[in-house]
Design a protein around this motif. Structure first.
Motif, PDB file in Angstrom:
ATOM      1  N   LEU A 292      11.918 -19.479 -31.790  1.00 26.54           N
ATOM      2  CA  LEU A 292      10.902 -19.638 -31.036  1.00 26.54           C
ATOM      3  C   LEU A 292      10.696 -18.791 -30.072  1.00 26.54           C
ATOM      4  CD1 LEU A 292      11.600 -23.311 -31.256  1.00 26.54           C
ATOM      5  CD2 LEU A 292       9.464 -22.517 -31.300  1.00 26.54           C
ATOM      6  N   PRO A 293       9.397 -18.457 -29.599  1.00 28.19           N
ATOM      7  CA  PRO A 293       9.369 -17.417 -28.713  1.00 28.19           C
ATOM      8  C   PRO A 293       9.806 -17.648 -27.382  1.00 28.19           C
ATOM      9  CG  PRO A 293       7.094 -18.892 -28.961  1.00 28.19           C
ATOM     10  CD  PRO A 293       8.060 -19.298 -29.859  1.00 28.19           C
ATOM     11  N   LEU A 294      10.499 -16.548 -26.565  1.00 22.25           N
ATOM     12  CA  LEU A 294      11.239 -16.593 -25.596  1.00 22.25           C
ATOM     13  C   LEU A 294      10.664 -15.899 -24.396  1.00 22.25           C
ATOM     14  CD1 LEU A 294      14.558 -16.057 -27.356  1.00 22.25           C
ATOM     15  CD2 LEU A 294      13.759 -18.138 -26.349  1.00 22.25           C
ATOM     16  N   ASP A 295       8.971 -15.562 -24.700  1.00 28.64           N
ATOM     17  CA  ASP A 295       8.627 -14.588 -23.873  1.00 28.64           C
ATOM     18  C   ASP A 295       8.486 -15.335 -22.229  1.00 28.64           C
ATOM     19  OD1 ASP A 295       7.764 -13.662 -26.002  1.00 28.64           O
ATOM     20  OD2 ASP A 295       5.763 -14.733 -26.260  1.00 28.64           O
ATOM     21  N   TYR A 296       8.670 -14.205 -21.426  1.00 35.93           N
ATOM     22  CA  TYR A 296       8.806 -14.615 -20.057  1.00 35.93           C
ATOM     23  C   TYR A 296       7.212 -14.774 -19.243  1.00 35.93           C
ATOM     24  CZ  TYR A 296       9.780 -14.675 -14.930  1.00 35.93           C
ATOM     25  OH  TYR A 296       9.910 -14.654 -13.857  1.00 35.93           O
ATOM     26  N   TYR A 297       7.173 -15.768 -18.693  1.00 32.39           N
ATOM     27  CA  TYR A 297       5.969 -15.997 -17.711  1.00 32.39           C
ATOM     28  C   TYR A 297       6.346 -16.577 -16.344  1.00 32.39           C
ATOM     29  CZ  TYR A 297       3.353 -15.447 -21.966  1.00 32.39           C
ATOM     30  OH  TYR A 297       2.554 -14.887 -23.298  1.00 32.39           O
ATOM     31  N   ASP A 298       5.803 -16.185 -15.318  1.00 34.99           N
ATOM     32  CA  ASP A 298       6.339 -16.443 -14.139  1.00 34.99           C
ATOM     33  C   ASP A 298       5.574 -17.974 -13.926  1.00 34.99           C
ATOM     34  OD1 ASP A 298       7.053 -17.111 -11.411  1.00 34.99           O
ATOM     35  OD2 ASP A 298       6.285 -15.004 -10.790  1.00 34.99           O
ATOM     36  N   TYR A 299       6.154 -18.792 -13.847  1.00 27.51           N
ATOM     37  CA  TYR A 299       5.654 -20.152 -13.499  1.00 27.51           C
ATOM     38  C   TYR A 299       4.853 -20.120 -12.119  1.00 27.51           C
ATOM     39  CZ  TYR A 299       9.286 -21.526 -10.031  1.00 27.51           C
ATOM     40  OH  TYR A 299      10.082 -21.665  -8.823  1.00 27.51           O
ATOM     41  N   LYS A 300       5.469 -19.626 -11.285  1.00 26.76           N
ATOM     42  CA  LYS A 300       4.734 -19.646  -9.819  1.00 26.76           C
ATOM     43  C   LYS A 300       3.160 -19.197 -10.281  1.00 26.76           C
ATOM     44  CE  LYS A 300       9.066 -18.629  -7.443  1.00 26.76           C
ATOM     45  NZ  LYS A 300       9.372 -17.428  -8.188  1.00 26.76           N
ATOM     46  N   GLU A 301       2.953 -18.346 -11.048  1.00 29.34           N
ATOM     47  CA  GLU A 301       1.586 -17.718 -11.265  1.00 29.34           C
ATOM     48  C   GLU A 301       0.734 -18.960 -11.772  1.00 29.34           C
ATOM     49  OE1 GLU A 301       1.116 -14.468 -13.379  1.00 29.34           O
ATOM     50  OE2 GLU A 301       2.520 -13.349 -12.161  1.00 29.34           O
TER      51      GLU A 301
END
Ligand code: GLY
Length: 342
Positions: A292-301
Motif C-alpha cells: 500500500l502507498p506509504l507516501d508522506y503528507y504533513d497532516y498539519k497542512e
C-alpha cells in the motif's frame, strides 16, 4: 466456512465467508433465507462476464431467474442508473415479494440496496460482494445510495440485506491495485479494533476466510452499536478524514488513500502523545508488506481544510486516533484547539 451474525433488532442477518461458495453452497444459503421462486440479479458489465453465468447455472434449477446489467464504474451510482434498474425490473414484472441479488462491487451493492429500499417501499436483497473493498466495507451495515447533484451518497437509505455471501475465491479476478484497495479497509479494521487480525497479517498470508472474518468482526460490532450512524460508527472513519482529501487531490484509489490517511492520523496521534511510536511502526510495516502507498503528507497542512470545510457547520472535527493497536478513540478538534495545539 466462517459465519458472522449481525445482531440488529429488526434486521438480523448472517455473513457467510466460504472459499468456493459460488461453486458449491450458493443455492443452499439462499434457500435458507428466501422461499419464493423469483430472483432478479443486478450486476455490471464486468462482473457479468466473470460470474453471472456461473451464478445463474447454480440457481436455475431452484429459482426463476432474471437479471439487469449496468455499466461498470463509479459513474453508475447515479439517478440515471437507478431509474434504468427500476424501469427494467418493473418491465420484467417484479413483485414485492421477489428477491434482488447485488452481484458485484460497491457501486452495485449501493445501487441495488437503494433500489431494494425503495421499490415497492422495500424488497428483500442479498449481497454477493465480489471485490475485496466491498466485502470489507459497503456490503455490511446497510448503507445504500447513489450520488446526486455533485454530492456523494446524498440520496440513500439504511437497508439491511437478508444475507451477505463472501467467496474469497473472487479475489483471484481482482487486479493488484483493486485488491490493495480492499486491503486498506481490511487493515484499518485491525488497527481500530482487532489486534489479532494485525498479528495474522504479519507474515503476509493469503487473505483467508479467517482473516476476512476477523476484519468483519470489527465492522459488525460497530454496526450493531450504531446501525444508523449517529455516533460509534464514525470510528470506521479512521484514516478517512485525511484520506478523503488525499484521494480527491492526488487521485489515489479509496483504500490506498485510507492507508496514507491512517499514517497521517497516527502521526497526529503521536504529536498529541496519544499514539505510541511502536504503533505507527507496526501499521507502517503491515501497509508496506501489502504494497500500500506509504507516501508522506504533513497532516498539519490538511488540518485547516478539515476544520474549515464549508460543510462543517459545527466548526469541530472528530478525528479517530489510536491509543493502542486494536483500540481507537474519538478526538474532537475545534477551531480554537487548532490554533492552540498545532
Ligand atoms: N463505511 C462506513 C460505514 O459503513 O459506516
Amino acid at each position: 466456512m466462517k459465519e458472522l451474525k449481525v445482531e440488529l433488532k429488526n434486521n438480523p442477518y448472517k455473513i457467510i465467508i466460504e472459499e468456493n461458495l459460488l461453486e458449491n453452497n450458493l443455492c443452499k444459503y439462499i434457500k435458507e433465507v428466501y422461499n419464493n421462486k423469483k430472483i432478479f440479479i443486478i450486476t455490471d458489465d464486468c462482473v457479468e462476464k466473470l460470474y453471472l453465468n456461473k451464478v445463474m447455472n447454480k440457481l436455475k434449477n431452484d429459482f426463476e431467474l432474471d437479471y439487469v446489467v449496468i455499466p461498470h464504474g463509479e459513474e453508475s451510482k447515479s439517478i440515471e442508473q437507478y431509474i434504468y434498474v427500476c424501469q427494467e425490473l418493473i418491465k420484467k414484472d417484479i413483485r414485492r415479494n421477489n428477491l434482488l441479488i447485488a452481484l458485484g462491487g460497491g457501486v452495485i451493492g449501493d445501487l441495488c440496496g437503494f433500489v431494494a429500499s425503495s421499490l415497492y417501499r422495500g424488497l428483500p436483497y442479498i449481497g454477493i460482494p465480489t471485490s475485496l473493498l466491498s466485502q470489507m466495507d459497503s456490503s455490511i451495515g446497510g448503507k445504500t445510495g447513489i450520488d446526486f447533484y455533485g454530492r456523494k451518497n446524498i440520496l440513500g437509505a439504511f437497508k439491511q440485506p437478508k444475507l451477505v455471501l463472501i467467496d474469497p475465491k473472487t479475489h483471484d479476478t481482482l487486479d493488484k491495485r483493486e485488491f490493495n484497495n480492499g486491503m486498506g479497509e481490511l487493515i484499518k479494521h485491525g488497527v481500530i479494533g482487532n489486534k489479532k487480525l494485525l498479528d495474522l497479517l504479519k507474515d503476509k498470508p493469503k487473505i483467508s476466510e479467517e482473516i476476512i472474518y476477523e476484519s468483519l468482526k470489527v465492522k459488525k460490532r460497530v454496526v450493531e452499536i450504531d446501525e444508523f450512524d449517529t455516533g460509534e460508527r464514525m470510528t470506521l472513519n479512521f484514516g478517512h478524514t485525511f484520506g478523503h482529501i488525499i484521494e480527491l487531490k492526488f487521485g489515489y484509489k479509496h483504500g490506498e488513500a485510507v492507508a496514507v490517511g491512517m499514517l497521517m492520523a497516527l502521526r497526529m496521534g503521536m504529536d498529541l502523545n496519544i499514539t505510541p511510536k511502536e504503533c505507527y511502526d507496526a501499521v507502517y510495516d503491515i501497509l508496506k508488506k501489502y504494497d500500500l502507498p506509504l507516501d508522506y503528507y504533513d497532516y498539519k497542512e490538511y488540518l485547516h481544510d478539515t476544520i474549515f470545510d464549508k460543510k462543517n457547520l459545527a466548526g469541530t472535527v472528530n478525528f479517530i486516533l489510536i491509543p493502542k493497536l486494536g483500540e481507537c478513540m474519538i478526538y474532537k478538534l475545534s477551531e480554537d484547539d487548532l490554533k492552540e495545539k498545532f
